[in-house]
Design a protein around this motif. Structure first.
Motif, PDB file in Angstrom:
ATOM      1  N   ASP A 169     -11.730  -4.252   0.501  1.00  0.00           N
ATOM      2  CA  ASP A 169     -11.520  -5.409   1.372  1.00  0.00           C
ATOM      3  C   ASP A 169     -10.072  -5.874   1.339  1.00  0.00           C
ATOM      4  O   ASP A 169      -9.512  -6.294   2.356  1.00  0.00           O
ATOM      5  N   TYR A 170      -9.515  -5.806   0.155  1.00  0.00           N
ATOM      6  CA  TYR A 170      -8.122  -6.226   0.010  1.00  0.00           C
ATOM      7  C   TYR A 170      -7.230  -5.328   0.870  1.00  0.00           C
ATOM      8  O   TYR A 170      -6.321  -5.785   1.565  1.00  0.00           O
ATOM      9  N   GLU A 171      -7.536  -4.026   0.853  1.00  0.00           N
ATOM     10  CA  GLU A 171      -6.742  -3.107   1.673  1.00  0.00           C
ATOM     11  C   GLU A 171      -6.932  -3.375   3.165  1.00  0.00           C
ATOM     12  O   GLU A 171      -5.988  -3.282   3.942  1.00  0.00           O
ATOM     13  N   LEU A 172      -8.163  -3.734   3.532  1.00  0.00           N
ATOM     14  CA  LEU A 172      -8.408  -4.098   4.935  1.00  0.00           C
ATOM     15  C   LEU A 172      -7.562  -5.313   5.325  1.00  0.00           C
ATOM     16  O   LEU A 172      -6.968  -5.367   6.409  1.00  0.00           O
ATOM     17  N   ALA A 173      -7.509  -6.278   4.390  1.00  0.00           N
ATOM     18  CA  ALA A 173      -6.721  -7.491   4.654  1.00  0.00           C
ATOM     19  C   ALA A 173      -5.246  -7.125   4.806  1.00  0.00           C
ATOM     20  O   ALA A 173      -4.557  -7.610   5.717  1.00  0.00           O
ATOM     21  N   LEU A 174      -4.784  -6.235   3.937  1.00  0.00           N
ATOM     22  CA  LEU A 174      -3.376  -5.821   4.033  1.00  0.00           C
ATOM     23  C   LEU A 174      -3.107  -5.143   5.371  1.00  0.00           C
ATOM     24  O   LEU A 174      -2.104  -5.411   6.043  1.00  0.00           O
ATOM     25  N   ASP A 175      -4.049  -4.281   5.744  1.00  0.00           N
ATOM     26  CA  ASP A 175      -3.893  -3.562   6.999  1.00  0.00           C
ATOM     27  C   ASP A 175      -3.810  -4.552   8.174  1.00  0.00           C
ATOM     28  O   ASP A 175      -2.953  -4.434   9.050  1.00  0.00           O
ATOM     29  N   ALA A 176      -4.695  -5.551   8.138  1.00  0.00           N
ATOM     30  CA  ALA A 176      -4.685  -6.559   9.215  1.00  0.00           C
ATOM     31  C   ALA A 176      -3.350  -7.300   9.196  1.00  0.00           C
ATOM     32  O   ALA A 176      -2.723  -7.525  10.247  1.00  0.00           O
ATOM     33  N   LEU A 177      -2.912  -7.652   8.005  1.00  0.00           N
ATOM     34  CA  LEU A 177      -1.669  -8.417   7.894  1.00  0.00           C
ATOM     35  C   LEU A 177      -0.473  -7.602   8.431  1.00  0.00           C
ATOM     36  O   LEU A 177       0.340  -8.105   9.206  1.00  0.00           O
ATOM     37  N   TYR A 178      -0.433  -6.341   8.036  1.00  0.00           N
ATOM     38  CA  TYR A 178       0.697  -5.503   8.445  1.00  0.00           C
ATOM     39  C   TYR A 178       0.664  -5.232   9.961  1.00  0.00           C
ATOM     40  O   TYR A 178       1.658  -4.856  10.544  1.00  0.00           O
ATOM     41  N   ASN A 179      -0.525  -5.391  10.544  1.00  0.00           N
ATOM     42  CA  ASN A 179      -0.626  -5.162  11.986  1.00  0.00           C
ATOM     43  C   ASN A 179      -0.677  -6.472  12.766  1.00  0.00           C
ATOM     44  O   ASN A 179      -1.274  -6.546  13.845  1.00  0.00           O
ATOM     45  N   GLU A 180      -0.089  -7.492  12.141  1.00  0.00           N
ATOM     46  CA  GLU A 180       0.086  -8.798  12.786  1.00  0.00           C
ATOM     47  C   GLU A 180      -1.228  -9.453  13.192  1.00  0.00           C
ATOM     48  O   GLU A 180      -1.326 -10.112  14.220  1.00  0.00           O
TER      49      GLU A 180
ATOM     50  N   PRO B  35      10.396   6.473  -3.090  1.00  0.00           N
ATOM     51  CA  PRO B  35      10.546   7.205  -1.829  1.00  0.00           C
ATOM     52  C   PRO B  35      11.056   6.243  -0.745  1.00  0.00           C
ATOM     53  O   PRO B  35      10.614   5.084  -0.689  1.00  0.00           O
ATOM     54  N   PRO B  36      12.015   6.709   0.120  1.00  0.00           N
ATOM     55  CA  PRO B  36      12.684   5.792   1.049  1.00  0.00           C
ATOM     56  C   PRO B  36      11.732   5.000   1.937  1.00  0.00           C
ATOM     57  O   PRO B  36      12.016   3.866   2.276  1.00  0.00           O
ATOM     58  N   GLU B  37      10.590   5.597   2.299  1.00  0.00           N
ATOM     59  CA  GLU B  37       9.709   4.907   3.249  1.00  0.00           C
ATOM     60  C   GLU B  37       8.708   3.966   2.575  1.00  0.00           C
ATOM     61  O   GLU B  37       7.927   3.297   3.245  1.00  0.00           O
ATOM     62  N   THR B  38       8.715   3.902   1.228  1.00  0.00           N
ATOM     63  CA  THR B  38       7.760   3.036   0.523  1.00  0.00           C
ATOM     64  C   THR B  38       8.124   1.571   0.715  1.00  0.00           C
ATOM     65  O   THR B  38       9.301   1.205   0.656  1.00  0.00           O
ATOM     66  N   ARG B  39       7.111   0.743   0.935  1.00  0.00           N
ATOM     67  CA  ARG B  39       7.372  -0.697   0.968  1.00  0.00           C
ATOM     68  C   ARG B  39       7.810  -1.145  -0.419  1.00  0.00           C
ATOM     69  O   ARG B  39       7.232  -0.717  -1.423  1.00  0.00           O
ATOM     70  N   VAL B  40       8.769  -2.051  -0.496  1.00  0.00           N
ATOM     71  CA  VAL B  40       9.204  -2.495  -1.826  1.00  0.00           C
ATOM     72  C   VAL B  40       8.183  -3.434  -2.456  1.00  0.00           C
ATOM     73  O   VAL B  40       8.158  -3.610  -3.673  1.00  0.00           O
ATOM     74  N   SER B  41       7.332  -4.026  -1.652  1.00  0.00           N
ATOM     75  CA  SER B  41       6.320  -4.942  -2.182  1.00  0.00           C
ATOM     76  C   SER B  41       5.283  -5.181  -1.094  1.00  0.00           C
ATOM     77  O   SER B  41       5.583  -5.034   0.094  1.00  0.00           O
ATOM     78  N   VAL B  42       4.078  -5.582  -1.509  1.00  0.00           N
ATOM     79  CA  VAL B  42       3.100  -5.955  -0.484  1.00  0.00           C
ATOM     80  C   VAL B  42       3.546  -7.223   0.228  1.00  0.00           C
ATOM     81  O   VAL B  42       3.044  -7.547   1.302  1.00  0.00           O
ATOM     82  N   LEU B  43       4.486  -7.949  -0.356  1.00  0.00           N
ATOM     83  CA  LEU B  43       4.914  -9.213   0.228  1.00  0.00           C
ATOM     84  C   LEU B  43       6.121  -9.052   1.145  1.00  0.00           C
ATOM     85  O   LEU B  43       6.842 -10.011   1.414  1.00  0.00           O
ATOM     86  N   SER B  44       6.374  -7.847   1.577  1.00  0.00           N
ATOM     87  CA  SER B  44       7.514  -7.627   2.467  1.00  0.00           C
ATOM     88  C   SER B  44       7.283  -6.352   3.247  1.00  0.00           C
ATOM     89  O   SER B  44       6.645  -5.422   2.742  1.00  0.00           O
ATOM     90  N   ASP B  45       7.796  -6.309   4.481  1.00  0.00           N
ATOM     91  CA  ASP B  45       7.644  -5.041   5.207  1.00  0.00           C
ATOM     92  C   ASP B  45       8.892  -4.177   5.047  1.00  0.00           C
ATOM     93  O   ASP B  45       9.035  -3.150   5.706  1.00  0.00           O
ATOM     94  N   MET B  46       9.788  -4.592   4.138  1.00  0.00           N
ATOM     95  CA  MET B  46      10.998  -3.794   3.944  1.00  0.00           C
ATOM     96  C   MET B  46      10.678  -2.501   3.189  1.00  0.00           C
ATOM     97  O   MET B  46       9.935  -2.529   2.203  1.00  0.00           O
ATOM     98  N   THR B  47      11.261  -1.403   3.663  1.00  0.00           N
ATOM     99  CA  THR B  47      11.091  -0.142   2.934  1.00  0.00           C
ATOM    100  C   THR B  47      12.180  -0.067   1.861  1.00  0.00           C
ATOM    101  O   THR B  47      13.165  -0.828   1.901  1.00  0.00           O
ATOM    102  N   ALA B  48      12.008   0.873   0.943  1.00  0.00           N
ATOM    103  CA  ALA B  48      13.012   1.023  -0.123  1.00  0.00           C
ATOM    104  C   ALA B  48      14.382   1.317   0.492  1.00  0.00           C
ATOM    105  O   ALA B  48      15.405   0.752   0.058  1.00  0.00           O
ATOM    106  N   ALA B  49      14.403   2.169   1.543  1.00  0.00           N
ATOM    107  CA  ALA B  49      15.693   2.524   2.163  1.00  0.00           C
ATOM    108  C   ALA B  49      16.316   1.290   2.821  1.00  0.00           C
ATOM    109  O   ALA B  49      17.525   1.021   2.660  1.00  0.00           O
ATOM    110  N   GLY B  50      15.483   0.527   3.550  1.00  0.00           N
ATOM    111  CA  GLY B  50      15.981  -0.671   4.230  1.00  0.00           C
ATOM    112  C   GLY B  50      16.495  -1.691   3.221  1.00  0.00           C
ATOM    113  O   GLY B  50      17.535  -2.326   3.415  1.00  0.00           O
TER     114      GLY B  50
END
Ligand SMILES: C[S@@+](CC[C@H](N)C(=O)[O-])C[C@H]1O[C@@H](n2cnc3c(N)ncnc32)[C@H](O)[C@@H]1O
Length: 449
Positions: A287-298, A420-435
């Motif tokens: 469920d937590y992952e579902l919530a994250l998915d919803a959050l990341y998809n606005e 890895p460059p495309e990994t999110r740095v945290s669940v609390l941000s949409d920034m990737t490691a590269a960004g």
């Protein structure tokens, strides 16, 4: 050599226990009592039997120190709660291998093993889908019997929070009985560490306050046993006043603020001594992952509903409170966000993400000083929290302290090196490691101008 010296040498050879040094003058009296005056016969009996036999077991009951309690020395448990176990759990979910193997070596009366079981129970909402092997062993059969029985007096709970006892124990004659669903998770056995045969299988080995009592020569065998019993990447947790004594170079040593933990390196990590704290992640659950998915998809309202559903089933679930605080904070519902952070931090004051979010709320309220304090708390809990380090650097820059800003941004960069460059740095941000790296480089550029 006197018979009691022979006995203490035999004890050392068979169990590693350095009773001569530990009990000194009292040893003679203890042995005399146990031998009922006939030390020679007693020595012969000990020589003729193995450590599971009655003469040895009376000896172990008299000569082992069984002091222990629930969540003894909280720091390693907090580190396991966040980030070590969540990282392992996430990796297992990713590989669809829902399995964890843990060993409490020298478990005494079981409080440590049950503390681990409770921690896993709290981290795994879908526990039933997992295979958990939690082995707990001790040479002292009397202690193991108490552990199996699982009834504890108040004193064993001296380092636990309010509500812990009633949540996981039922009142019973003589104390509090561990609830069956936790008891079932642990398998106790009586065994001598010197007789264990290693097989690399464990993700975690707790061997705390055991080697303290073991003669130096024998600690080598036990350290090797543990090393060989861990899978690559597995962790050894020792007692607060203990450290690896032999072949330290084969371990990766992680020095945290209140605890030092040892990790068996992954094959490609061998010979790369500097250790970094693992990047925190949040325990995964469907469920937590579902919530994250919803959050990341606005779809933050949907995420909010799912998270509230999780809390209805699992009140106090800290990662859920944190994510709700994040959603509410981004909608400027600051006091509700604060309340969720209070709930998260009440269950575990070492949650770096909660302190970080608190800092963002304070900043929005114009409370810069409080914000800086909260960021320092976040970095105390997790020294390489990338977002906290970035934000603290920004705050230093805003008051013109560019030297501190640079140092803090530099540590923010270090926090994502190797991701890895495309990994999110945290669940609390949409920034990737590269960004994130590019952003911090930009800040450092400002500082160097
Ligand atoms: C002080 S207790 C530690 C309990 C728990 N690990 C903790 O830190 O709270 C030490 C335990 O190590 C056990 N022990 C000592 N030598 C051992 C050996 N050779 N094999 C297995 N257990 C041993 C003792 O019987 C005792 O119960």
């Amino acid at each position: 050599m006197s018979n009691s010296t022979h006995i203490s040498t035999l004890i050392k050879e068979r169990t590693g226990l350095d009773v001569g040094t530990q009990f000194r003058a009292d040893l003679e009296t203890i042995l005399h009592d146990l031998a009922k005056g006939d030390l020679e016969q007693y020595l012969a009996d000990l020589r003729a039997t193995n450590e599971n036999a009655p003469p040895w077991q009376t000896l172990m009951r008299a000569l082992t120190i069984s002091e222990t309690y629930f969540f003894r020395d909280s720091a390693p448990f907090q580190l396991l709660r966040q980030p070590i176990l969540p990282n392992i759990i996430l990796e297992r979910r990713h590989h669809k291998r829902l399995e964890l193997n843990v060993w409490s070596a020298g478990c005494s009366t079981g409080e440590e093993a049950y503390s681990l079981a409770i921690l896993l129970y709290e981290l795994l909402p879908d526990l039933d889908s997992w295979t958990i092997r939690l082995k707990a062993s001790d040479i002292n059969n009397h202690a193991v019997q108490i552990a199996r029985q699982g009834i504890y007096r108040e004193w064993a709970f001296r380092h636990t929070n309010n509500g812990f006892q009633t949540r996981y124990f039922d009142p019973a004659p003589g104390g509090w009985q561990i609830k069956p669903h936790i008891q079932r998770m642990v398998s106790f056995s009586q065994n001598n560490l010197l007789n264990e045969v290693p097989r690399p299988q464990f993700d975690l080995v707790f061997c705390r306050n055991v080697l303290l009592y073991i003669a130096n020569d024998f600690t080598k065998a036990i350290e090797t046993l543990i090393f060989d019993s861990l899978i690559p990447g597995g962790w050894l947790i020792m007692g607060q006043s203990e450290a690896i004594r032999w072949q330290r170079e084969r371990w990766t040593t992680h020095v945290f603020a209140d605890a030092t933990l040892y990790q068996k390196p992954l094959p490609h990590q061998i010979m790369t001594p500097p250790s970094r704290y693992p990047i925190a992640s949040i325990p995964a659950m469907p469920d937590y992952e579902l919530a994250l998915d919803a959050l990341y998809n606005e779809r933050s309202s949907e995420a909010e509903q799912i998270l509230k559903g999780i809390l209805a089933e699992k009140p106090g679930h800290a990662p859920t409170h944190i994510l709700l605080a994040y959603i509410l904070g981004s909608r400027h519902a600051l006091s509700s966000a604060h309340r969720h952070l209070d709930d998260a931090l009440n269950s575990d004051g070492m949650l770096a993400d909660a302190h970080y979010l608190r800092a963002t709320l304070f900043l929005e309220e114009g409370k810069d000083v409080e914000s800086r304090e909260a960021l320092r708390a976040a970095l105390y809990c997790q020294r390489d929290h990338p977002l906290a380090a970035l934000m603290l650097g920004n705050l230093y820059a805003s008051i013109g302290d560019m030297a501190k800003a640079s140092r803090t941004w530099e540590s923010a960069r270090q926090a994502v090196i190797g991701l890895p460059p495309e990994t999110r740095v945290s669940v609390l941000s949409d920034m990737t490691a590269a960004g994130f790296d590019a952003l911090v480089k930009g800040q450092l550029g400002i500082a160097n101008k």
